[in-house]
Design a protein around this motif. Structure first.
Motif, PDB file in Angstrom:
ATOM      1  N   THR A 174       0.764  -1.064   0.009  1.00 20.82           N
ATOM      2  CA  THR A 174       0.012  -0.024  -0.174  1.00 20.82           C
ATOM      3  C   THR A 174       0.784   1.385   0.044  1.00 20.82           C
ATOM      4  O   THR A 174       0.086   2.451  -0.266  1.00 20.82           O
ATOM      5  CB  THR A 174      -1.008  -0.025   1.375  1.00 20.82           C
ATOM      6  OG1 THR A 174       0.058  -0.035   2.323  1.00 20.82           O
ATOM      7  CG2 THR A 174      -1.965  -1.071   1.240  1.00 20.82           C
ATOM      8  N   PHE A 175       2.300   1.159   0.038  1.00 26.02           N
ATOM      9  CA  PHE A 175       3.054   2.339   0.207  1.00 26.02           C
ATOM     10  C   PHE A 175       2.802   3.206  -1.227  1.00 26.02           C
ATOM     11  O   PHE A 175       3.048   4.478  -1.125  1.00 26.02           O
ATOM     12  CB  PHE A 175       4.397   1.963   0.313  1.00 26.02           C
ATOM     13  CG  PHE A 175       5.465   3.282   0.501  1.00 26.02           C
ATOM     14  CD1 PHE A 175       5.386   3.944   1.579  1.00 26.02           C
ATOM     15  CD2 PHE A 175       6.238   3.766  -0.332  1.00 26.02           C
ATOM     16  CE1 PHE A 175       6.043   5.119   1.934  1.00 26.02           C
ATOM     17  CE2 PHE A 175       6.804   4.690  -0.339  1.00 26.02           C
ATOM     18  CZ  PHE A 175       6.874   5.611   0.896  1.00 26.02           C
ATOM     19  N   GLY A 176       2.461   2.469  -2.045  1.00 22.66           N
ATOM     20  CA  GLY A 176       2.472   3.392  -3.677  1.00 22.66           C
ATOM     21  C   GLY A 176       1.268   4.327  -3.278  1.00 22.66           C
ATOM     22  O   GLY A 176       1.343   5.491  -4.142  1.00 22.66           O
ATOM     23  N   TYR A 177       0.456   4.195  -2.642  1.00 27.55           N
ATOM     24  CA  TYR A 177      -0.961   5.117  -2.404  1.00 27.55           C
ATOM     25  C   TYR A 177      -0.490   6.219  -1.656  1.00 27.55           C
ATOM     26  O   TYR A 177      -0.914   7.438  -1.702  1.00 27.55           O
ATOM     27  CB  TYR A 177      -2.180   4.303  -1.882  1.00 27.55           C
ATOM     28  CG  TYR A 177      -2.883   3.552  -2.762  1.00 27.55           C
ATOM     29  CD1 TYR A 177      -3.572   3.942  -3.650  1.00 27.55           C
ATOM     30  CD2 TYR A 177      -2.706   1.988  -2.584  1.00 27.55           C
ATOM     31  CE1 TYR A 177      -4.521   3.044  -4.745  1.00 27.55           C
ATOM     32  CE2 TYR A 177      -3.286   1.159  -3.569  1.00 27.55           C
ATOM     33  CZ  TYR A 177      -4.175   1.849  -4.430  1.00 27.55           C
ATOM     34  OH  TYR A 177      -4.813   1.020  -5.332  1.00 27.55           O
ATOM     35  N   ILE A 178       0.476   6.076  -0.815  1.00 34.82           N
ATOM     36  CA  ILE A 178       1.084   7.254  -0.020  1.00 34.82           C
ATOM     37  C   ILE A 178       1.622   7.964  -0.969  1.00 34.82           C
ATOM     38  O   ILE A 178       1.732   9.224  -0.709  1.00 34.82           O
ATOM     39  CB  ILE A 178       1.920   6.661   1.362  1.00 34.82           C
ATOM     40  CG1 ILE A 178       1.140   5.736   2.245  1.00 34.82           C
ATOM     41  CG2 ILE A 178       2.840   7.601   1.973  1.00 34.82           C
ATOM     42  CD1 ILE A 178       2.019   5.217   3.302  1.00 34.82           C
ATOM     43  N   ILE A 179       2.602   7.427  -1.799  1.00 31.84           N
ATOM     44  CA  ILE A 179       3.293   8.521  -2.765  1.00 31.84           C
ATOM     45  C   ILE A 179       2.278   8.905  -3.669  1.00 31.84           C
ATOM     46  O   ILE A 179       2.367  10.168  -4.169  1.00 31.84           O
ATOM     47  CB  ILE A 179       4.192   7.483  -3.721  1.00 31.84           C
ATOM     48  CG1 ILE A 179       5.241   6.850  -2.849  1.00 31.84           C
ATOM     49  CG2 ILE A 179       5.001   8.205  -5.044  1.00 31.84           C
ATOM     50  CD1 ILE A 179       6.178   5.781  -3.599  1.00 31.84           C
ATOM     51  N   GLY A 180       1.255   8.391  -4.043  1.00 31.39           N
ATOM     52  CA  GLY A 180      -0.055   8.808  -4.820  1.00 31.39           C
ATOM     53  C   GLY A 180      -0.663   9.970  -4.082  1.00 31.39           C
ATOM     54  O   GLY A 180      -1.245  10.798  -4.805  1.00 31.39           O
ATOM     55  N   PHE A 181      -0.714   9.988  -2.850  1.00 33.96           N
ATOM     56  CA  PHE A 181      -1.265  11.051  -2.164  1.00 33.96           C
ATOM     57  C   PHE A 181      -0.533  12.512  -2.426  1.00 33.96           C
ATOM     58  O   PHE A 181      -1.239  13.390  -2.703  1.00 33.96           O
ATOM     59  CB  PHE A 181      -1.213  10.791  -0.673  1.00 33.96           C
ATOM     60  CG  PHE A 181      -1.909   9.783  -0.017  1.00 33.96           C
ATOM     61  CD1 PHE A 181      -2.974   9.403  -0.643  1.00 33.96           C
ATOM     62  CD2 PHE A 181      -1.653   9.090   1.132  1.00 33.96           C
ATOM     63  CE1 PHE A 181      -3.866   8.431  -0.501  1.00 33.96           C
ATOM     64  CE2 PHE A 181      -2.278   8.152   1.511  1.00 33.96           C
ATOM     65  CZ  PHE A 181      -3.415   7.732   1.076  1.00 33.96           C
ATOM     66  N   VAL A 182       0.782  12.512  -2.619  1.00 33.66           N
ATOM     67  CA  VAL A 182       1.505  13.561  -2.866  1.00 33.66           C
ATOM     68  C   VAL A 182       0.913  14.050  -4.511  1.00 33.66           C
ATOM     69  O   VAL A 182       0.681  15.256  -4.532  1.00 33.66           O
ATOM     70  CB  VAL A 182       3.068  13.420  -2.821  1.00 33.66           C
ATOM     71  CG1 VAL A 182       3.579  14.930  -3.340  1.00 33.66           C
ATOM     72  CG2 VAL A 182       3.292  12.882  -1.358  1.00 33.66           C
ATOM     73  N   VAL A 183       1.082  13.145  -5.212  1.00 30.24           N
ATOM     74  CA  VAL A 183       0.946  13.178  -6.620  1.00 30.24           C
ATOM     75  C   VAL A 183      -0.650  13.882  -6.908  1.00 30.24           C
ATOM     76  O   VAL A 183      -1.038  14.562  -7.506  1.00 30.24           O
ATOM     77  CB  VAL A 183       1.005  12.040  -7.622  1.00 30.24           C
ATOM     78  CG1 VAL A 183       0.402  12.402  -8.992  1.00 30.24           C
ATOM     79  CG2 VAL A 183       2.480  11.439  -7.322  1.00 30.24           C
ATOM     80  N   ALA A 184      -1.742  13.273  -6.055  1.00 31.44           N
ATOM     81  CA  ALA A 184      -3.122  13.426  -6.191  1.00 31.44           C
ATOM     82  C   ALA A 184      -3.351  14.885  -5.792  1.00 31.44           C
ATOM     83  O   ALA A 184      -3.976  15.779  -6.222  1.00 31.44           O
ATOM     84  CB  ALA A 184      -3.883  12.661  -5.457  1.00 31.44           C
ATOM     85  N   ALA A 185      -2.578  15.323  -4.637  1.00 27.69           N
ATOM     86  CA  ALA A 185      -3.010  16.753  -3.965  1.00 27.69           C
ATOM     87  C   ALA A 185      -2.086  17.811  -4.925  1.00 27.69           C
ATOM     88  O   ALA A 185      -2.934  18.727  -5.245  1.00 27.69           O
ATOM     89  CB  ALA A 185      -2.039  16.883  -2.813  1.00 27.69           C
ATOM     90  N   LEU A 186      -1.044  17.479  -5.537  1.00 26.89           N
ATOM     91  CA  LEU A 186      -0.561  18.320  -6.693  1.00 26.89           C
ATOM     92  C   LEU A 186      -1.531  18.518  -7.785  1.00 26.89           C
ATOM     93  O   LEU A 186      -1.510  19.741  -8.387  1.00 26.89           O
ATOM     94  CB  LEU A 186       0.776  17.599  -7.030  1.00 26.89           C
ATOM     95  CG  LEU A 186       1.676  18.427  -8.303  1.00 26.89           C
ATOM     96  CD1 LEU A 186       2.003  19.748  -7.715  1.00 26.89           C
ATOM     97  CD2 LEU A 186       2.729  17.546  -8.762  1.00 26.89           C
ATOM     98  N   VAL A 187      -2.158  17.274  -8.453  1.00 31.86           N
ATOM     99  CA  VAL A 187      -2.868  17.288  -9.492  1.00 31.86           C
ATOM    100  C   VAL A 187      -4.075  18.443  -9.245  1.00 31.86           C
ATOM    101  O   VAL A 187      -4.633  19.251  -9.874  1.00 31.86           O
ATOM    102  CB  VAL A 187      -3.232  16.036 -10.092  1.00 31.86           C
ATOM    103  CG1 VAL A 187      -4.279  16.035 -11.114  1.00 31.86           C
ATOM    104  CG2 VAL A 187      -1.923  15.111 -10.490  1.00 31.86           C
ATOM    105  N   ALA A 188      -4.807  17.823  -8.010  1.00 29.36           N
ATOM    106  CA  ALA A 188      -5.969  18.590  -7.711  1.00 29.36           C
ATOM    107  C   ALA A 188      -5.819  20.084  -7.253  1.00 29.36           C
ATOM    108  O   ALA A 188      -6.445  20.871  -8.083  1.00 29.36           O
ATOM    109  CB  ALA A 188      -6.610  17.800  -6.472  1.00 29.36           C
ATOM    110  N   GLY A 189      -4.477  20.433  -7.037  1.00 27.92           N
ATOM    111  CA  GLY A 189      -4.250  21.910  -6.752  1.00 27.92           C
ATOM    112  C   GLY A 189      -4.159  22.777  -8.140  1.00 27.92           C
ATOM    113  O   GLY A 189      -4.505  23.818  -8.201  1.00 27.92           O
ATOM    114  N   LEU A 190      -3.218  21.910  -8.977  1.00 29.28           N
ATOM    115  CA  LEU A 190      -2.979  22.460 -10.470  1.00 29.28           C
ATOM    116  C   LEU A 190      -4.310  22.579 -11.118  1.00 29.28           C
ATOM    117  O   LEU A 190      -4.315  23.863 -12.002  1.00 29.28           O
ATOM    118  CB  LEU A 190      -2.001  21.718 -11.154  1.00 29.28           C
ATOM    119  CG  LEU A 190      -0.442  21.664 -10.593  1.00 29.28           C
ATOM    120  CD1 LEU A 190       0.256  20.703 -11.453  1.00 29.28           C
ATOM    121  CD2 LEU A 190       0.026  23.030 -10.915  1.00 29.28           C
TER     122      LEU A 190
END
Length: 222
Positions: free
Chosen positions: A108-124
């Motif tokens: 499940t660690f990939g999802y933790i990395i994905g949290f950073v990416v998801a927040a970045l995409v949502a904010g952009l």
């Protein structure tokens, strides 16, 4: 003589403007840090909150990271998620199963990395006030996809390396079951951001006005 006075006046105005800017920036920085800290705390709490629900339990980390990007913007949203990730990797038990550097071996660690990416995409895409509601919905869906785009391949690779060959079952039970629930929560987050962001913007504007007023009053008293 007039040139000297004029130069001194310009220097005084410049110094006043610099001091005023520093004070405003310090207050805004404190607000920025507090906002990021709130979402780090929410992510930590979200790791341990599971509400029983048919098929899969309700969890909230995906929607929290999407909200971080929408409400804080891409920069602060990604930073808050990166801080959460860093805290867990250095051993602070903020992840669902603890913490530590060896957590990278968890599926499940990939999802933790994905949290950073998801927040970045949502904010952009939707990290600003005053956008139409469809823009926030697109941002939330894109962040949802980004999170799973990182989390699913990571999960599949880790379980394969650990000797599990039934990858289809892993995909369905560890990933696919959770997608509808997370998608619905992300859509709700988009609507929430659409309603809340104007108030956050007004609050920051009032903070700037307050800092300006305090500085002007202090200058008048002197």
């Amino acid at each position: 003589m007039f040139c000297i006075v004029n130069r001194n006046l310009q220097l005084s105005i410049f110094t006043f403007a610099m001091e005023k800017s520093k004070k405003i920036n310090a207050k805004l920085l404190a607000v920025d840090v507090a906002e990021c800290a709130i979402f780090v705390a929410l992510m930590t709490a979200g790791a341990f909150i599971k509400i029983p629900f048919p098929l899969v339990p309700l969890t909230f980390q995906t929607v929290i990271c999407v909200l971080a990007g929408l409400l804080l913007g891409w920069k602060k949203g990604a930073i808050s998620m990166a801080v959460y990730c860093f805290m867990g990797l250095v051993g602070i038990p903020v992840f669902a199963s603890g913490g530590g550097i060896f957590y990278v071996l968890m599926p499940t660690f990939g999802y933790i990395i994905g949290f950073v990416v998801a927040a970045l995409v949502a904010g952009l895409i939707g990290g600003k006030a005053g956008l139409p509601v469809w823009r926030y919905i697109v941002a939330a869906v894109a962040a949802f996809i980004s999170n799973y785009a990182v989390g699913v391949p990571y999960c599949m690779v880790v379980v394969y390396l650990q000797g599990m060959n039934d990858l289809l079952t892993v995909f369905i039970t560890w990933n696919l079951y959770y997608m509808p629930k997370d998608l619905v929560l992300c859509l709700l987050a988009a609507v929430l951001a659409w309603r809340v962001l104007p108030h956050i913007k007004n609050g920051r504007n009032k903070l700037k006005q307050t800092a300006n007023t305090e500085k002007e009053e202090k200058n008048d008293s002197n």
